[in-house]
Design a protein around this motif. Structure first.
Motif, PDB file in Angstrom:
ATOM      1  N   ASP A 112       0.828  -1.206   0.000  1.00 17.32           N
ATOM      2  CA  ASP A 112       0.000   0.000   0.000  1.00 17.32           C
ATOM      3  C   ASP A 112       0.864   1.258   0.000  1.00 17.32           C
ATOM      4  OD1 ASP A 112      -2.340  -1.479  -0.028  1.00 17.32           O
ATOM      5  OD2 ASP A 112      -2.575  -1.418   2.155  1.00 17.32           O
ATOM      6  N   ALA A 113       1.979   1.226   0.734  1.00 10.78           N
ATOM      7  CA  ALA A 113       2.891   2.371   0.758  1.00 10.78           C
ATOM      8  C   ALA A 113       3.518   2.592  -0.618  1.00 10.78           C
ATOM      9  CB  ALA A 113       3.972   2.156   1.815  1.00 10.78           C
ATOM     10  N   GLU A 114       3.882   1.501  -1.296  1.00  8.30           N
ATOM     11  CA  GLU A 114       4.420   1.620  -2.656  1.00  8.30           C
ATOM     12  C   GLU A 114       3.376   2.196  -3.604  1.00  8.30           C
ATOM     13  OE1 GLU A 114       5.854  -2.274  -3.672  1.00  8.30           O
ATOM     14  OE2 GLU A 114       7.632  -2.058  -2.412  1.00  8.30           O
ATOM     15  N   ASP A 115       2.145   1.742  -3.471  1.00  4.48           N
ATOM     16  CA  ASP A 115       1.056   2.278  -4.299  1.00  4.48           C
ATOM     17  C   ASP A 115       0.883   3.776  -4.046  1.00  4.48           C
ATOM     18  OD1 ASP A 115       0.602  -0.243  -5.346  1.00  4.48           O
ATOM     19  OD2 ASP A 115      -1.185  -0.634  -4.108  1.00  4.48           O
ATOM     20  N   TRP A 116       0.947   4.176  -2.785  1.00  8.70           N
ATOM     21  CA  TRP A 116       0.810   5.588  -2.442  1.00  8.70           C
ATOM     22  C   TRP A 116       1.932   6.397  -3.087  1.00  8.70           C
ATOM     23  CZ3 TRP A 116       3.771   9.323  -0.175  1.00  8.70           C
ATOM     24  CH2 TRP A 116       3.124  10.496   0.192  1.00  8.70           C
ATOM     25  N   CYS A 117       3.177   5.904  -2.987  1.00  8.66           N
ATOM     26  CA  CYS A 117       4.320   6.605  -3.588  1.00  8.66           C
ATOM     27  C   CYS A 117       4.121   6.767  -5.095  1.00  8.66           C
ATOM     28  CB  CYS A 117       5.620   5.858  -3.308  1.00  8.66           C
ATOM     29  SG  CYS A 117       6.225   6.029  -1.616  1.00  8.66           S
ATOM     30  N   GLU A 118       3.710   5.712  -5.756  1.00  6.39           N
ATOM     31  CA  GLU A 118       3.495   5.781  -7.202  1.00  6.39           C
ATOM     32  C   GLU A 118       2.389   6.786  -7.535  1.00  6.39           C
ATOM     33  OE1 GLU A 118       2.763   1.723  -8.307  1.00  6.39           O
ATOM     34  OE2 GLU A 118       4.899   1.299  -8.517  1.00  6.39           O
ATOM     35  N   ARG A 119       1.326   6.740  -6.801  1.00 11.02           N
ATOM     36  CA  ARG A 119       0.186   7.628  -7.047  1.00 11.02           C
ATOM     37  C   ARG A 119       0.567   9.101  -6.838  1.00 11.02           C
ATOM     38  NH1 ARG A 119      -2.934   4.767  -4.114  1.00 11.02           N
ATOM     39  NH2 ARG A 119      -2.785   5.973  -2.205  1.00 11.02           N
ATOM     40  N   GLU A 120       1.395   9.354  -5.814  1.00 15.07           N
ATOM     41  CA  GLU A 120       1.775  10.724  -5.469  1.00 15.07           C
ATOM     42  C   GLU A 120       3.049  11.197  -6.171  1.00 15.07           C
ATOM     43  OE1 GLU A 120      -0.159  12.747  -3.674  1.00 15.07           O
ATOM     44  OE2 GLU A 120      -1.611  11.097  -3.544  1.00 15.07           O
ATOM     45  N   GLY A 121       3.714  10.300  -6.909  1.00 16.94           N
ATOM     46  CA  GLY A 121       4.918  10.681  -7.637  1.00 16.94           C
ATOM     47  C   GLY A 121       6.192  10.703  -6.810  1.00 16.94           C
ATOM     48  N   TRP A 122       6.219   9.958  -5.709  1.00 14.56           N
ATOM     49  CA  TRP A 122       7.411   9.864  -4.851  1.00 14.56           C
ATOM     50  C   TRP A 122       8.242   8.662  -5.284  1.00 14.56           C
ATOM     51  CZ3 TRP A 122       8.573  13.137  -0.681  1.00 14.56           C
ATOM     52  CH2 TRP A 122       7.598  14.078  -0.366  1.00 14.56           C
ATOM     53  N   ASP A 123       9.549   8.748  -5.112  1.00 11.50           N
ATOM     54  CA  ASP A 123      10.474   7.668  -5.434  1.00 11.50           C
ATOM     55  C   ASP A 123      10.255   6.508  -4.463  1.00 11.50           C
ATOM     56  OD1 ASP A 123      12.657   5.987  -5.877  1.00 11.50           O
ATOM     57  OD2 ASP A 123      14.114   7.612  -5.886  1.00 11.50           O
ATOM     58  N   LEU A 124      10.034   5.311  -4.994  1.00 11.64           N
ATOM     59  CA  LEU A 124       9.804   4.126  -4.147  1.00 11.64           C
ATOM     60  C   LEU A 124      10.991   3.825  -3.228  1.00 11.64           C
ATOM     61  CD1 LEU A 124       8.110   1.640  -6.637  1.00 11.64           C
ATOM     62  CD2 LEU A 124       7.027   3.001  -4.853  1.00 11.64           C
ATOM     63  N   HIS A 125      12.198   4.206  -3.643  1.00 10.10           N
ATOM     64  CA  HIS A 125      13.385   3.914  -2.826  1.00 10.10           C
ATOM     65  C   HIS A 125      13.371   4.664  -1.495  1.00 10.10           C
ATOM     66  CE1 HIS A 125      14.756   2.653  -6.856  1.00 10.10           C
ATOM     67  NE2 HIS A 125      15.216   1.646  -6.145  1.00 10.10           N
ATOM     68  N   LEU A 126      12.559   5.698  -1.392  1.00 13.90           N
ATOM     69  CA  LEU A 126      12.455   6.415  -0.118  1.00 13.90           C
ATOM     70  C   LEU A 126      11.937   5.511   0.999  1.00 13.90           C
ATOM     71  CD1 LEU A 126      10.998   9.774  -1.438  1.00 13.90           C
ATOM     72  CD2 LEU A 126      13.237   9.455  -0.359  1.00 13.90           C
ATOM     73  N   LEU A 127      11.160   4.510   0.636  1.00 15.64           N
ATOM     74  CA  LEU A 127      10.640   3.589   1.656  1.00 15.64           C
ATOM     75  C   LEU A 127      11.750   2.786   2.317  1.00 15.64           C
ATOM     76  CD1 LEU A 127       7.459   2.286  -0.209  1.00 15.64           C
ATOM     77  CD2 LEU A 127       7.599   4.081   1.537  1.00 15.64           C
ATOM     78  N   ASP A 128      12.878   2.639   1.636  1.00 14.87           N
ATOM     79  CA  ASP A 128      14.016   1.900   2.199  1.00 14.87           C
ATOM     80  C   ASP A 128      14.991   2.817   2.928  1.00 14.87           C
ATOM     81  OD1 ASP A 128      13.122  -0.546   1.110  1.00 14.87           O
ATOM     82  OD2 ASP A 128      13.984  -0.004  -0.830  1.00 14.87           O
ATOM     83  N   GLN A 129      14.687   4.112   2.969  1.00 16.88           N
ATOM     84  CA  GLN A 129      15.624   5.082   3.544  1.00 16.88           C
ATOM     85  C   GLN A 129      15.142   5.687   4.850  1.00 16.88           C
ATOM     86  OE1 GLN A 129      16.304   7.860   0.351  1.00 16.88           O
ATOM     87  NE2 GLN A 129      17.377   6.359  -0.878  1.00 16.88           N
ATOM     88  N   VAL A 130      14.178   5.061   5.503  1.00 18.07           N
ATOM     89  CA  VAL A 130      13.747   5.540   6.818  1.00 18.07           C
ATOM     90  C   VAL A 130      14.946   5.403   7.764  1.00 18.07           C
ATOM     91  CG1 VAL A 130      12.154   5.218   8.731  1.00 18.07           C
ATOM     92  CG2 VAL A 130      11.364   4.811   6.379  1.00 18.07           C
ATOM     93  N   PRO A 131      15.332   6.482   8.451  1.00 16.85           N
ATOM     94  CA  PRO A 131      16.512   6.435   9.328  1.00 16.85           C
ATOM     95  C   PRO A 131      16.386   5.359  10.411  1.00 16.85           C
ATOM     96  CG  PRO A 131      15.770   8.682   9.025  1.00 16.85           C
ATOM     97  CD  PRO A 131      14.716   7.799   8.446  1.00 16.85           C
ATOM     98  N   GLN A 132      17.540   4.889  10.858  1.00 19.16           N
ATOM     99  CA  GLN A 132      17.603   3.920  11.968  1.00 19.16           C
ATOM    100  C   GLN A 132      18.321   4.598  13.131  1.00 19.16           C
ATOM    101  OE1 GLN A 132      17.922  -0.327   9.744  1.00 19.16           O
ATOM    102  NE2 GLN A 132      19.711   0.372  10.718  1.00 19.16           N
ATOM    103  N   LEU A 133      17.884   4.279  14.324  1.00 18.08           N
ATOM    104  CA  LEU A 133      18.612   4.744  15.501  1.00 18.08           C
ATOM    105  C   LEU A 133      19.892   3.928  15.609  1.00 18.08           C
ATOM    106  CD1 LEU A 133      15.714   5.035  18.100  1.00 18.08           C
ATOM    107  CD2 LEU A 133      16.767   6.852  16.755  1.00 18.08           C
TER     108      LEU A 133
END
Length: 58
Positions: A35-56
């Motif tokens: 669903d997050a990937e679908d949202w990114c595609e729909r809104e024009g965001w790069d899918l790779h951003l989903l793999d770049q959430v910072p880690q503590l």
């Protein structure tokens, strides 16, 4: 879009993920990866951003 990692909440902003304080808004709706990937595609965001959430770091 919000992401939760290691108990920390982040919001997707035009310049990447930004750390937020406090709990997720009560009106937020959980998404699975697909669903997050679908949202990114729909809104024009790069899918790779989903793999770049910072880690503590330890």
């Amino acid at each position: 879009m919000l992401a939760l990692r290691d108990g920390q909440l982040y919001v997707l902003a035009p310049d990447g993920w930004t750390r937020l304080g406090g709990p997720a808004p009560a009106s937020s709706t959980p998404l699975n990866r697909e669903d997050a990937e679908d949202w990114c595609e729909r809104e024009g965001w790069d899918l790779h951003l989903l793999d770049q959430v910072p880690q503590l770091t330890a």
